[in-house]
Design an enzyme around this catalytic site. Structure first.
Site, mmCIF file in Angstrom:
data_model
loop_
_atom_site.group_PDB
_atom_site.id
_atom_site.type_symbol
_atom_site.label_atom_id
_atom_site.label_comp_id
_atom_site.label_asym_id
_atom_site.label_seq_id
_atom_site.Cartn_x
_atom_site.Cartn_y
_atom_site.Cartn_z
ATOM 1 N N GLY A 176 0.043 16.932 69.414
ATOM 2 C CA GLY A 176 -0.147 18.561 68.668
ATOM 3 C C GLY A 176 0.937 18.985 68.162
ATOM 4 O O GLY A 176 1.656 17.918 67.496
ATOM 5 N N SER A 177 1.210 20.168 68.164
ATOM 6 C CA SER A 177 2.244 20.673 67.537
ATOM 7 C C SER A 177 3.731 20.606 67.982
ATOM 8 O O SER A 177 3.715 20.350 69.120
ATOM 9 C CB SER A 177 2.128 22.175 67.156
ATOM 10 N N GLY A 181 4.233 20.577 72.192
ATOM 11 C CA GLY A 181 4.966 19.408 72.598
ATOM 12 C C GLY A 181 6.032 19.684 73.562
ATOM 13 O O GLY A 181 6.140 19.073 74.423
ATOM 14 N N GLU A 198 3.199 13.328 71.096
ATOM 15 C CA GLU A 198 3.483 12.970 69.500
ATOM 16 C C GLU A 198 3.017 14.273 68.967
ATOM 17 O O GLU A 198 2.035 14.937 69.209
ATOM 18 C CB GLU A 198 2.390 11.944 69.503
ATOM 19 N N CYS A 232 -1.348 14.388 61.023
ATOM 20 C CA CYS A 232 0.170 14.361 61.123
ATOM 21 C C CYS A 232 0.651 13.488 60.054
ATOM 22 O O CYS A 232 2.083 13.544 59.951
ATOM 23 C CB CYS A 232 0.371 13.977 62.831
ATOM 24 N N GLU A 328 5.906 21.559 58.236
ATOM 25 C CA GLU A 328 4.530 21.252 58.286
ATOM 26 C C GLU A 328 3.445 22.464 58.012
ATOM 27 O O GLU A 328 3.546 23.445 58.735
ATOM 28 C CB GLU A 328 4.149 20.548 59.639
HETATM 29 P P1 NAD Z 1 -1.535 22.459 69.023
HETATM 30 O O1 NAD Z 1 -0.101 22.097 69.432
HETATM 31 O O2 NAD Z 1 -1.762 23.710 68.836
HETATM 32 O O3 NAD Z 1 -2.453 22.108 70.124
HETATM 33 C C1 NAD Z 1 -2.588 21.002 71.037
HETATM 34 C C2 NAD Z 1 -3.148 20.810 72.138
HETATM 35 O O4 NAD Z 1 -2.294 21.666 73.090
HETATM 36 C C3 NAD Z 1 -4.500 21.693 72.271
HETATM 37 O O5 NAD Z 1 -5.519 21.166 72.974
HETATM 38 C C4 NAD Z 1 -3.917 23.064 72.835
HETATM 39 O O6 NAD Z 1 -5.163 23.698 73.408
HETATM 40 C C5 NAD Z 1 -3.187 22.547 73.900
HETATM 41 N N1 NAD Z 1 -1.980 23.546 74.306
HETATM 42 C C6 NAD Z 1 -1.757 24.626 73.603
HETATM 43 N N2 NAD Z 1 -0.630 25.449 73.974
HETATM 44 C C7 NAD Z 1 -0.445 24.794 75.380
HETATM 45 C C8 NAD Z 1 0.464 24.775 76.295
HETATM 46 N N3 NAD Z 1 1.184 26.098 76.163
HETATM 47 N N4 NAD Z 1 0.505 24.030 77.265
HETATM 48 C C9 NAD Z 1 -0.243 23.217 77.453
HETATM 49 N N5 NAD Z 1 -1.185 22.625 76.463
HETATM 50 C C10 NAD Z 1 -1.435 23.784 75.492
HETATM 51 O O7 NAD Z 1 -2.081 21.738 68.055
HETATM 52 P P2 NAD Z 1 -3.287 21.652 66.938
HETATM 53 O O8 NAD Z 1 -3.473 22.593 66.260
HETATM 54 O O9 NAD Z 1 -4.370 21.236 68.038
HETATM 55 O O10 NAD Z 1 -3.046 20.120 66.141
HETATM 56 C C11 NAD Z 1 -2.453 20.064 65.079
HETATM 57 C C12 NAD Z 1 -1.011 19.513 65.438
HETATM 58 O O11 NAD Z 1 -1.064 18.218 65.922
HETATM 59 C C13 NAD Z 1 -0.111 19.423 63.970
HETATM 60 O O12 NAD Z 1 1.213 19.784 64.213
HETATM 61 C C14 NAD Z 1 -0.244 17.789 63.785
HETATM 62 O O13 NAD Z 1 1.038 17.118 63.024
HETATM 63 C C15 NAD Z 1 -0.150 17.417 65.039
HETATM 64 N N6 NAD Z 1 -0.739 16.054 65.408
HETATM 65 C C16 NAD Z 1 0.108 14.918 65.752
HETATM 66 C C17 NAD Z 1 -0.386 13.567 65.629
HETATM 67 C C18 NAD Z 1 0.417 12.664 66.210
HETATM 68 O O14 NAD Z 1 0.198 11.657 66.526
HETATM 69 N N7 NAD Z 1 1.814 12.614 65.810
HETATM 70 C C19 NAD Z 1 -1.801 13.497 65.731
HETATM 71 C C20 NAD Z 1 -2.791 14.446 65.247
HETATM 72 C C21 NAD Z 1 -2.040 15.664 65.347
#
Ligand code: NAD
Length: 430
Positions: A176-177, A181, A198, A232, A328
């Protein structure tokens, strides 16, 4: 939930290899049988163009079959003992893998984490993104038909549920973000459990003067704008070395030809972005670029009518330090930056806090091999788009893009197992 998965994982980890492999293979077959239903759900729930959604589901099937085979890999190494007896190392499952996933690959990312976790004998608790809850629950139902009761559980919810998963798991894998992360990595490592995160990217495609311009334009357009730039690994900066005119002309023509529309329509390359807020963020980034003296070469606005559409947008004339060239945005927008030579292009490419992937377009592979040494991303693509991942190789970035060991391929077992060393000495008088 973690308790039930942990209880189920005890029998699972001791089950014969053929039983675990058979279950993963059956999971792959179940997904293949229901592939069109899964792809339609992905297109409906997260707006992925149906062609890409079908590709993602196909990759999910391949991932399950790949890890079904990995069950049969050696689980350790035999060494010469320091005195009589037997000395070996042995990889063992960690227990319950807590998986926290984003919405943009709602089938492939949960599977590329869950399949190796299961193959190596762990149970799984998956917390999907709230924007991809239906896909997460659909996977739970599908896998529940072939896996032992309770072994894989899906915990829909928001941040609080994610934190609860981190607090109960024996190993954590997050995608995720960067902001989230970092919190997940800190909390999991504070508990002393293995963790991998990641995160985002701000990826560059470098176009050298000897590149095949048509090929580069098509591939950069695809990786910048495909699925509305919500990967990503999307290209967010195109760094053009030398005379930029011919490439930019070809690039804009390709971008403007990309079919934009209903993601369920055949041949659509660019659907809507995930939410109203995401659309507002992309349009705000374009406006901010314009205010800073940037030129919008194409796009910069939404589409009339329903849906959170943004026209594929290309911006030039910005400083490399501008926010749009540093952060990003996660939408169909990219910046063209000029560079005097390859060395400057690499400096620009490296000059962000992220380090996921770089693409280089050139016909001179000797030159490219020299540049590889200077590039600071976890993945490098030559004459290929930044987007697109080979699930059987290690995947991950450098700097703010990743934390912890690589995922996918054989590298995944480093996270989902811990290694024990066993010394067996003769029981009688030596
Ligand atoms: P996000 O970080 O908002 O959410 C990711 C996950 O984390 C979700 O399931 C969310 O509910 C959970 N989450 C949110 N806050 C949390 C917390 N405090 N504790 C634990 N879990 C929590 O990301 P998103 O908007 O779902 O996805 C987009 C992001 O993901 C972009 O930054 C993108 O670059 C990244 N991404 C990275 C990869 C990679 O492999 N590097 C692949 C796909 C997406």
């Amino acid at each position: 939930m973690a308790l039930r998965a942990r209880a189920a994982s005890r029998d699972w980890s001791r089950a014969p290899a053929a039983v675990r492999a058979g279950a993963l293979r059956a999971a792959g077959e179940a997904l293949a049988t229901n592939a069109e239903e899964a792809a339609r759900l992905v297109a409906r729930e997260v707006g992925k163009p149906i062609g890409e959604a079908r590709g993602e589901v196909g990759r999910g099937v391949a991932i399950l079959h790949y890890y079904a085979q990995q069950v049969f890999d050696p689980t350790g190494e035999l060494h010469a003992p320091s005195s009589a007896g037997l000395l070996f190392s042995q990889r063992r499952p960690r227990g319950v893998a807590g998986l926290i996933t984003p919405w943009n690959f709602p089938i492939a990312i949960p599977l590329w984490k869950a399949a190796p976790a299961l193959a190596h004998g762990n149970g799984v608790v998956l917390k999907p993104s709230p924007a991809a809850t239906a896909c997460g629950l659909w996977l739970e139902e599908l896998l529940g038909r072939v896996l032992p009761e309770g072994l894989l559980r899906v915990a829909p919810g928001e941040a609080e549920t994610g934190m609860a998963v981190v607090d109960q798991a024996d190993v954590v894998s997050f995608t995720g973000s960067v902001a989230v992360g970092r919190q997940v990595a800190a909390r999991a490592s504070g508990r002393g459990v293995a963790v991998q995160a990641e995160m985002g990217g701000q990826n560059a495609s470098i176009v050298l003067p000897d590149a095949d311009i048509g090929r580069a334009a098509a591939q950069v357009a695809d990786s910048a704008m495909g699925y509305a730039g919500q990967k990503c690994t999307a290209t967010s900066r195109v760094i053009v070395v030398g005379e930029a005119g011919p490439f930019v002309e070809a690039f804009l023509a390709t971008v403007e030809r990309l079919p934009v529309g209903d993601p369920q329509g055949d041949g659509i390359a660019v659907g809507p972005v995930i939410s109203q807020a995401a659309r507002a963020a992309v349009l705000a980034a374009a406006a901010e670029a314009r205010d800073a003296g940037g030129r919008i070469l194409t796009g910069g606005d939404g589409l009339d009518g329903a849906g959170w559409f943004v026209r594929p947008t290309v911006v030039a004339g910005l400083e490399a330090t501008h926010r749009l060239a540093q952060e990003e945005v996660f939408g169909p927008i990219c910046v063209v930056l000029p560079a005097a030579d390859a060395a400057e292009a690499v400096r620009l490419s490296n000059g962000v806090r992220y380090g996921l992937v770089t693409a280089i377009f050139s016909r001179d592979l000797d030159h490219v091999l020299g540049l590889l040494e200077e590039i600071d991303t976890g993945l490098v693509k030559v004459n290929a788009p930044t987007s697109g991942v080979d699930f059987y190789l290690p995947f991950g970035g450098e700097k703010d893009s990743s934390y912890g060991p690589r995922e996918q391929g054989r590298a995944a077992r480093d996270l989902y197992t811990s290694t024990r060393t066993v010394t067996i000495a003769p029981s009688g008088p030596g």
